[in-house]
Scaffold this motif. Structure first.
Motif, PDB file in Angstrom:
ATOM      1  N   VAL A 173       0.836  -1.199   0.000  1.00 21.77           N
ATOM      2  CA  VAL A 173       0.000   0.000   0.000  1.00 21.77           C
ATOM      3  C   VAL A 173       0.878   1.260   0.000  1.00 21.77           C
ATOM      4  N   LEU A 174       0.435   2.262  -0.737  1.00 24.01           N
ATOM      5  CA  LEU A 174       1.185   3.513  -0.833  1.00 24.01           C
ATOM      6  C   LEU A 174       0.941   4.369   0.405  1.00 24.01           C
ATOM      7  N   SER A 175       2.011   4.890   0.971  1.00 19.04           N
ATOM      8  CA  SER A 175       1.898   5.726   2.159  1.00 19.04           C
ATOM      9  C   SER A 175       1.357   7.112   1.816  1.00 19.04           C
ATOM     10  N   TRP A 176       0.499   7.622   2.703  1.00 21.77           N
ATOM     11  CA  TRP A 176       0.032   9.004   2.571  1.00 21.77           C
ATOM     12  C   TRP A 176       1.206   9.968   2.624  1.00 21.77           C
ATOM     13  N   ARG A 177       2.247   9.581   3.348  1.00 22.68           N
ATOM     14  CA  ARG A 177       3.343  10.526   3.611  1.00 22.68           C
ATOM     15  C   ARG A 177       4.035  10.971   2.334  1.00 22.68           C
ATOM     16  N   MET A 178       4.151  10.076   1.359  1.00 22.07           N
ATOM     17  CA  MET A 178       4.768  10.486   0.107  1.00 22.07           C
ATOM     18  C   MET A 178       3.913  11.536  -0.595  1.00 22.07           C
ATOM     19  N   LEU A 179       2.597  11.329  -0.581  1.00 21.85           N
ATOM     20  CA  LEU A 179       1.696  12.285  -1.217  1.00 21.85           C
ATOM     21  C   LEU A 179       1.722  13.625  -0.484  1.00 21.85           C
ATOM     22  N   GLU A 180       1.809  13.587   0.843  1.00 23.54           N
ATOM     23  CA  GLU A 180       1.883  14.824   1.612  1.00 23.54           C
ATOM     24  C   GLU A 180       3.197  15.552   1.346  1.00 23.54           C
ATOM     25  N   ALA A 181       4.281  14.817   1.191  1.00 23.01           N
ATOM     26  CA  ALA A 181       5.569  15.426   0.853  1.00 23.01           C
ATOM     27  C   ALA A 181       5.492  16.098  -0.511  1.00 23.01           C
ATOM     28  N   MET A 182       4.831  15.449  -1.454  1.00 20.34           N
ATOM     29  CA  MET A 182       4.644  16.044  -2.778  1.00 20.34           C
ATOM     30  C   MET A 182       3.823  17.320  -2.685  1.00 20.34           C
ATOM     31  N   SER A 183       2.795  17.302  -1.838  1.00 18.14           N
ATOM     32  CA  SER A 183       1.944  18.473  -1.671  1.00 18.14           C
ATOM     33  C   SER A 183       2.713  19.656  -1.077  1.00 18.14           C
ATOM     34  N   CYS A 184       3.774  19.346  -0.324  1.00 25.57           N
ATOM     35  CA  CYS A 184       4.633  20.393   0.259  1.00 25.57           C
ATOM     36  C   CYS A 184       5.757  20.800  -0.682  1.00 25.57           C
ATOM     37  N   GLU A 185       5.733  20.288  -1.911  1.00 20.74           N
ATOM     38  CA  GLU A 185       6.750  20.575  -2.935  1.00 20.74           C
ATOM     39  C   GLU A 185       8.123  20.024  -2.575  1.00 20.74           C
ATOM     40  N   ALA A 186       8.146  18.844  -1.959  1.00 27.10           N
ATOM     41  CA  ALA A 186       9.425  18.166  -1.753  1.00 27.10           C
ATOM     42  C   ALA A 186       9.825  17.451  -3.048  1.00 27.10           C
ATOM     43  N   VAL A 187      11.126  17.384  -3.299  1.00 35.06           N
ATOM     44  CA  VAL A 187      11.631  16.583  -4.407  1.00 35.06           C
ATOM     45  C   VAL A 187      11.608  15.124  -3.955  1.00 35.06           C
ATOM     46  N   ILE A 188      10.841  14.295  -4.637  1.00 37.84           N
ATOM     47  CA  ILE A 188      10.691  12.907  -4.238  1.00 37.84           C
ATOM     48  C   ILE A 188      11.693  12.027  -4.969  1.00 37.84           C
ATOM     49  N   ILE A 189      12.393  11.186  -4.199  1.00 43.75           N
ATOM     50  CA  ILE A 189      13.205  10.114  -4.764  1.00 43.75           C
ATOM     51  C   ILE A 189      12.561   8.819  -4.298  1.00 43.75           C
ATOM     52  N   GLY A 190      11.895   8.141  -5.214  1.00 48.52           N
ATOM     53  CA  GLY A 190      11.126   6.957  -4.854  1.00 48.52           C
ATOM     54  C   GLY A 190      11.653   5.704  -5.513  1.00 48.52           C
ATOM     55  N   SER A 191      11.161   4.569  -5.062  1.00 46.40           N
ATOM     56  CA  SER A 191      11.576   3.290  -5.621  1.00 46.40           C
ATOM     57  C   SER A 191      10.755   2.957  -6.867  1.00 46.40           C
ATOM     58  N   LYS A 192      11.399   2.257  -7.797  1.00 46.94           N
ATOM     59  CA  LYS A 192      10.708   1.804  -9.001  1.00 46.94           C
ATOM     60  C   LYS A 192       9.872   0.567  -8.662  1.00 46.94           C
ATOM     61  N   THR A 193       8.844   0.798  -7.875  1.00 48.82           N
ATOM     62  CA  THR A 193       7.915  -0.267  -7.512  1.00 48.82           C
ATOM     63  C   THR A 193       6.507   0.215  -7.854  1.00 48.82           C
ATOM     64  N   PRO A 194       5.596  -0.703  -8.198  1.00 49.68           N
ATOM     65  CA  PRO A 194       4.280  -0.312  -8.726  1.00 49.68           C
ATOM     66  C   PRO A 194       3.516   0.741  -7.924  1.00 49.68           C
ATOM     67  N   PRO A 195       3.452   0.672  -6.596  1.00 50.50           N
ATOM     68  CA  PRO A 195       2.681   1.702  -5.886  1.00 50.50           C
ATOM     69  C   PRO A 195       3.224   3.114  -6.124  1.00 50.50           C
ATOM     70  N   VAL A 196       4.549   3.234  -6.210  1.00 51.98           N
ATOM     71  CA  VAL A 196       5.177   4.541  -6.402  1.00 51.98           C
ATOM     72  C   VAL A 196       5.047   4.989  -7.852  1.00 51.98           C
ATOM     73  N   GLU A 197       5.242   4.051  -8.760  1.00 50.11           N
ATOM     74  CA  GLU A 197       5.183   4.388 -10.185  1.00 50.11           C
ATOM     75  C   GLU A 197       3.789   4.823 -10.625  1.00 50.11           C
ATOM     76  N   GLU A 198       2.778   4.481  -9.846  1.00 52.63           N
ATOM     77  CA  GLU A 198       1.426   4.939 -10.152  1.00 52.63           C
ATOM     78  C   GLU A 198       1.309   6.458 -10.015  1.00 52.63           C
ATOM     79  N   VAL A 199       2.154   7.037  -9.175  1.00 50.60           N
ATOM     80  CA  VAL A 199       2.075   8.477  -8.894  1.00 50.60           C
ATOM     81  C   VAL A 199       3.267   9.244  -9.467  1.00 50.60           C
ATOM     82  N   ILE A 200       4.464   8.660  -9.347  1.00 52.26           N
ATOM     83  CA  ILE A 200       5.677   9.355  -9.758  1.00 52.26           C
ATOM     84  C   ILE A 200       6.094   8.936 -11.161  1.00 52.26           C
TER      85      ILE A 200
END
Length: 260
Positions: A159-186
């Motif tokens: 399951v995708l964490s809310w925290r990544m989405l909240e970090a994006m909403s705060c304009e953080a530069v996201i470095i995420g893993s190439k895994t399906p939950p993350v790739e759905e958004v990033i």
């Protein structure tokens, strides 16, 4: 047979339900309050134990999990730090999360994954620049996202964490893993950066590049927030979708009662 609708927050989670119910699945995220969770320039973080105040523009890397464990890539992140600290010795690492286990098993012979990884990496880390802050209040967490140079989010296919989405909403530069939950958004180089989950060299070098050339990644952070506003905003996107679903189901129920 009595199932009318399956409500799922992401496409990835929707794909995990049995195929016979796929057609009954509605994908509606719980939503991010982008009016509250947003970039604010004058925020800062005070690390009392280290007697340190960090602000936007400092070299700050954030890593946030409910629990520090392999399911969320804690082991990979920690193993990347010796390499990162050699490349960017002034980087301050903020790690948020408890030492308990939420989704897996505790490490054999150690009380926590933090303890296990610190033992494994003994002598390789500058611990004066790695700050384990435990659990923090939501408002403080958002300030960490506001001041960080980049936010690292790694996860198994889960399951995708809310925290990544909240970090994006705060304009953080996201470095995420190439895994399906993350790739759905990033989307790589569009609204964030993606690395192979187990590649500590790639992770360390990617973080180092963001720290070295922050202006190069400003547009990624702005597009990250735009993604959340357009697809995951609580009041403009998710709540209206949910209310429409409730209305549709209510109408269907009333119709069934009349027919009966």
């Amino acid at each position: 047979q009595a199932l009318d609708t399956v409500l799922m927050p992401t496409q990835f989670q929707a794909q995990t339900i049995p195929s016979e119910y796929q057609h009954k699945c509605e994908i509606i995220h719980e939503g991010i309050d982008t009016e509250t969770i947003k970039p604010i320039d004058d925020r800062y973080i005070k690390l009392k134990k280290a007697d340190l105040t960090l602000r936007k523009g400092d070299e700050i890397v954030s890593f946030v999990n409910r629990s520090l464990e392999p399911t969320r890539g804690f082991h990979v992140f920690m193993r990347a730090l010796p390499k990162l600290q050699k490349m960017r010795p002034n980087a301050q690492i903020i790690i948020v999360g408890s030492e308990s286990v939420s989704y897996g098993q505790p490490p054999h012979g150690n009380s926590s994954w933090k303890e296990a990884l610190l033992k494994e990496l003994d002598g390789e880390l500058d611990l004066n620049k790695i700050h384990f802050v435990g659990k923090v209040e939501h408002s403080i967490l958002h300030d960490i996202f506001r001041v960080c140079s980049c936010h690292v989010y790694l996860t198994y296919p889960f399951v995708l964490s809310w925290r990544m989405l909240e970090a994006m909403s705060c304009e953080a530069v996201i470095i995420g893993s190439k895994t399906p939950p993350v790739e759905e958004v990033i989307e790589h180089q569009k609204n964030g950066l993606l690395v192979n989950f187990f590649d500590t060299e790639e992770l360390a070098s990617t973080i180092a590049q963001v720290l070295k050339y922050p202006q190069k990644y400003v547009q990624l952070s702005k597009k990250a927030r735009k993604t959340i506003q357009e697809q995951y905003d609580l009041n403009q996107v998710c709540l209206p979708k949910l209310l429409k679903l409730v209305d549709r189901m209510t109408t269907k129920t009333k119709s069934s009662i009349k027919t009966a």
